[in-house]
Write a protein that holds these residues in place. Sequence first.
Motif, PDB file in Angstrom:
ATOM      1  N   VAL A   1       0.828  -1.204   0.000  1.00 11.95           N
ATOM      2  CA  VAL A   1       0.000   0.000   0.000  1.00 11.95           C
ATOM      3  C   VAL A   1       0.865   1.258   0.000  1.00 11.95           C
ATOM      4  N   LYS A   2       2.055   1.183   0.612  1.00 11.64           N
ATOM      5  CA  LYS A   2       2.939   2.350   0.653  1.00 11.64           C
ATOM      6  C   LYS A   2       3.321   2.807  -0.757  1.00 11.64           C
ATOM      7  N   LEU A   3       3.599   1.854  -1.620  1.00 14.15           N
ATOM      8  CA  LEU A   3       3.953   2.208  -2.995  1.00 14.15           C
ATOM      9  C   LEU A   3       2.779   2.891  -3.686  1.00 14.15           C
ATOM     10  N   TYR A   4       1.569   2.412  -3.411  1.00 12.29           N
ATOM     11  CA  TYR A   4       0.384   3.042  -3.992  1.00 12.29           C
ATOM     12  C   TYR A   4       0.247   4.479  -3.498  1.00 12.29           C
ATOM     13  N   SER A   5       0.483   4.699  -2.204  1.00 16.89           N
ATOM     14  CA  SER A   5       0.386   6.058  -1.663  1.00 16.89           C
ATOM     15  C   SER A   5       1.449   6.971  -2.259  1.00 16.89           C
ATOM     16  N   HIS A   6       2.610   6.402  -2.620  1.00 16.22           N
ATOM     17  CA  HIS A   6       3.665   7.195  -3.244  1.00 16.22           C
ATOM     18  C   HIS A   6       3.239   7.731  -4.610  1.00 16.22           C
ATOM     19  N   LEU A   7       2.356   7.002  -5.289  1.00 18.98           N
ATOM     20  CA  LEU A   7       1.855   7.478  -6.578  1.00 18.98           C
ATOM     21  C   LEU A   7       1.109   8.803  -6.411  1.00 18.98           C
ATOM     22  N   TRP A   8       0.377   8.931  -5.325  1.00 17.70           N
ATOM     23  CA  TRP A   8      -0.366  10.175  -5.102  1.00 17.70           C
ATOM     24  C   TRP A   8       0.555  11.304  -4.662  1.00 17.70           C
ATOM     25  N   THR A   9       1.711  10.934  -4.104  1.00 18.02           N
ATOM     26  CA  THR A   9       2.730  11.948  -3.839  1.00 18.02           C
ATOM     27  C   THR A   9       3.261  12.489  -5.162  1.00 18.02           C
ATOM     28  N   VAL A  10       3.488  11.591  -6.129  1.00 13.97           N
ATOM     29  CA  VAL A  10       3.912  12.005  -7.473  1.00 13.97           C
ATOM     30  C   VAL A  10       2.854  12.916  -8.091  1.00 13.97           C
ATOM     31  N   ASN A  11       1.596  12.531  -7.966  1.00 13.79           N
ATOM     32  CA  ASN A  11       0.490  13.330  -8.485  1.00 13.79           C
ATOM     33  C   ASN A  11       0.489  14.732  -7.883  1.00 13.79           C
ATOM     34  N   ALA A  12       0.632  14.800  -6.567  1.00 10.61           N
ATOM     35  CA  ALA A  12       0.593  16.094  -5.868  1.00 10.61           C
ATOM     36  C   ALA A  12       1.771  16.979  -6.255  1.00 10.61           C
ATOM     37  N   VAL A  13       2.961  16.385  -6.312  1.00 13.66           N
ATOM     38  CA  VAL A  13       4.164  17.160  -6.645  1.00 13.66           C
ATOM     39  C   VAL A  13       4.061  17.726  -8.064  1.00 13.66           C
ATOM     40  N   LEU A  14       3.617  16.919  -9.008  1.00  7.83           N
ATOM     41  CA  LEU A  14       3.497  17.381 -10.391  1.00  7.83           C
ATOM     42  C   LEU A  14       2.484  18.514 -10.515  1.00  7.83           C
ATOM     43  N   ILE A  15       1.369  18.394  -9.804  1.00  7.65           N
ATOM     44  CA  ILE A  15       0.358  19.454  -9.858  1.00  7.65           C
ATOM     45  C   ILE A  15       0.898  20.750  -9.268  1.00  7.65           C
ATOM     46  N   VAL A  16       1.531  20.652  -8.106  1.00  4.49           N
ATOM     47  CA  VAL A  16       2.056  21.841  -7.432  1.00  4.49           C
ATOM     48  C   VAL A  16       3.155  22.509  -8.266  1.00  4.49           C
ATOM     49  N   VAL A  17       3.966  21.714  -8.967  1.00  2.00           N
ATOM     50  CA  VAL A  17       5.080  22.267  -9.740  1.00  2.00           C
ATOM     51  C   VAL A  17       4.625  22.764 -11.117  1.00  2.00           C
ATOM     52  N   LEU A  18       3.808  21.968 -11.808  1.00  2.42           N
ATOM     53  CA  LEU A  18       3.486  22.265 -13.198  1.00  2.42           C
ATOM     54  C   LEU A  18       2.301  23.200 -13.375  1.00  2.42           C
ATOM     55  N   GLN A  19       1.331  23.178 -12.463  1.00  6.63           N
ATOM     56  CA  GLN A  19       0.152  24.026 -12.650  1.00  6.63           C
ATOM     57  C   GLN A  19       0.506  25.519 -12.703  1.00  6.63           C
ATOM     58  N   PRO A  20       1.371  26.025 -11.795  1.00 13.78           N
ATOM     59  CA  PRO A  20       1.774  27.438 -11.923  1.00 13.78           C
ATOM     60  C   PRO A  20       2.493  27.729 -13.234  1.00 13.78           C
ATOM     61  N   LEU A  21       3.235  26.741 -13.762  1.00 21.28           N
ATOM     62  CA  LEU A  21       3.933  26.925 -15.035  1.00 21.28           C
ATOM     63  C   LEU A  21       2.923  27.116 -16.167  1.00 21.28           C
ATOM     64  N   LEU A  22       1.855  26.320 -16.157  1.00 21.62           N
ATOM     65  CA  LEU A  22       0.820  26.481 -17.168  1.00 21.62           C
ATOM     66  C   LEU A  22       0.134  27.834 -17.043  1.00 21.62           C
ATOM     67  N   THR A  23      -0.064  28.274 -15.823  1.00 18.99           N
ATOM     68  CA  THR A  23      -0.690  29.580 -15.596  1.00 18.99           C
ATOM     69  C   THR A  23       0.162  30.700 -16.190  1.00 18.99           C
ATOM     70  N   HIS A  24       1.473  30.535 -16.152  1.00 24.12           N
ATOM     71  CA  HIS A  24       2.384  31.536 -16.710  1.00 24.12           C
ATOM     72  C   HIS A  24       2.187  31.682 -18.219  1.00 24.12           C
ATOM     73  N   PHE A  25       1.815  30.591 -18.888  1.00 18.53           N
ATOM     74  CA  PHE A  25       1.597  30.611 -20.346  1.00 18.53           C
ATOM     75  C   PHE A  25       0.113  30.684 -20.689  1.00 18.53           C
ATOM     76  N   ASP A  26      -0.654  31.332 -19.817  1.00 22.99           N
ATOM     77  CA  ASP A  26      -2.105  31.341 -19.962  1.00 22.99           C
ATOM     78  C   ASP A  26      -2.558  31.950 -21.282  1.00 22.99           C
ATOM     79  N   ASP A  27      -1.938  33.048 -21.713  1.00 24.39           N
ATOM     80  CA  ASP A  27      -2.353  33.715 -22.952  1.00 24.39           C
ATOM     81  C   ASP A  27      -2.197  32.792 -24.159  1.00 24.39           C
ATOM     82  N   PHE A  28      -1.066  32.093 -24.226  1.00 23.47           N
ATOM     83  CA  PHE A  28      -0.836  31.157 -25.331  1.00 23.47           C
ATOM     84  C   PHE A  28      -1.847  30.014 -25.293  1.00 23.47           C
ATOM     85  N   LEU A  29      -2.079  29.462 -24.097  1.00 20.19           N
ATOM     86  CA  LEU A  29      -2.993  28.329 -23.967  1.00 20.19           C
ATOM     87  C   LEU A  29      -4.425  28.727 -24.279  1.00 20.19           C
ATOM     88  N   LEU A  30      -4.772  29.985 -23.968  1.00 22.09           N
ATOM     89  CA  LEU A  30      -6.128  30.459 -24.256  1.00 22.09           C
ATOM     90  C   LEU A  30      -6.361  30.541 -25.769  1.00 22.09           C
TER      91      LEU A  30
END
Length: 399
Positions: A246-275
């Motif tokens: 189960v620990k390995l499964y919980s680590h997957l959600w750590t990966v999910n959380a880290v990617l969201i926290v790191v990448l979501q602000p990056l996408l926001t920075h390119f908001d005009d292009f993405l729009l």
Amino acid sequence: MYEKLRQDPIKLRWLFIGSLIINTGISFIWPLTTIYMHEYLHETLTVAGIVLLFNSGFTMIGNYLGGWLFDHWWPYLTILGGIAIATISTGLLIFWHGWPTYAILLVTLGLGNGIVATGINSIATLVKSRQPSYVFNVLYFTSNLGLVFGSLIVGYILPLGIQYIFTIAFVLFVLFFVMALITFRQLDQSKQAAKQHAAVVSDRLERTREKLPIILLLLTLFVSWVAYEQWQSNISAYMIHLGMDVKLYSHLWTVNAVLIVVLQPLLTHFDDFLLKHLRGRLYTGFFLFCTSFLILLFAKQFAWFVLAMSVLTIGEIIAFPAVSTFVNERASFAEKGRYQGLVALSASAGRAVGPLIGALIIESFTYPILFIFSAVLIAVFTVVFMTSGIKRQTNRRQS
């Protein structure tokens, strides 16, 4: 009137803080439902599943009701009412968390949360200082950040007693209610001013004309959430079946959380292009979703699951916030709240039926069939959604 029109209904920081608070509070409660009912209240897993189904159902009702009230009633009172329902339900849970009171209050909590979720996204449609796409991106970030905070903290507090979980959630909801009571007061005036302006400058005030692309996108969002829920329900059992813990499964959600926290602000920075490339953003995100389930067909070691989760998460942060933006651009002013409610409702519906659909496929067939089913389902609906864009471009050229 026009001075109010140019102003944001509330300062954006209060909207983002509110989203962070409410999602942190929610994440203290919903992940514990199955564990608490089975281990503490000694109810069967089937009963726990039924309670979660009713909770999701009333969340969907809240999603739609919140959107309708935002359009036809007072936005300020709508969101305060939703927070009040969630706050009262959580406060009662501190003292009465036995069976069946726990189940009943969890259902009313779902209703309140549904109203609030739609209310927050509907407020984003009134913001003038920033593009709605930017606001939706940040709201998606704050909602996920709240879920990360709550999920990390709840494991340390639960051993002290379930009443402490409900107490912290209650305090957070009270804090949000007081904050909204003070800082959201201009919502009604902003809504009314914008409505009067829209009546003058646009003949699209009352009726949403581009309904088909919206409906197709909402169906694509629904099936994507049906697939996404497999990660939160059935894939954990699959990993255990392959000899992982189960620990390995919980680590997957750590990966999910880290990617969201790191990448979501990056996408926001390119908001005009993405729009400018909104449809392309949606296509890319949903096809990445599809690819993640194809990767699972080859997953026998943990590294493959990490790869699949990474692709899934990148697809999630690309596509999901863009759905609200796409719908907002095409909904008439008079129906913006309603259609943001339908966005939330589509996601809630996918979360509600996803685990059951997955379980039925696994019991009737195999896990690989579930992964193929998920990939094909998302791909088919994405392609159908794409055809609406191709048809629109063809009509423009002909005209």
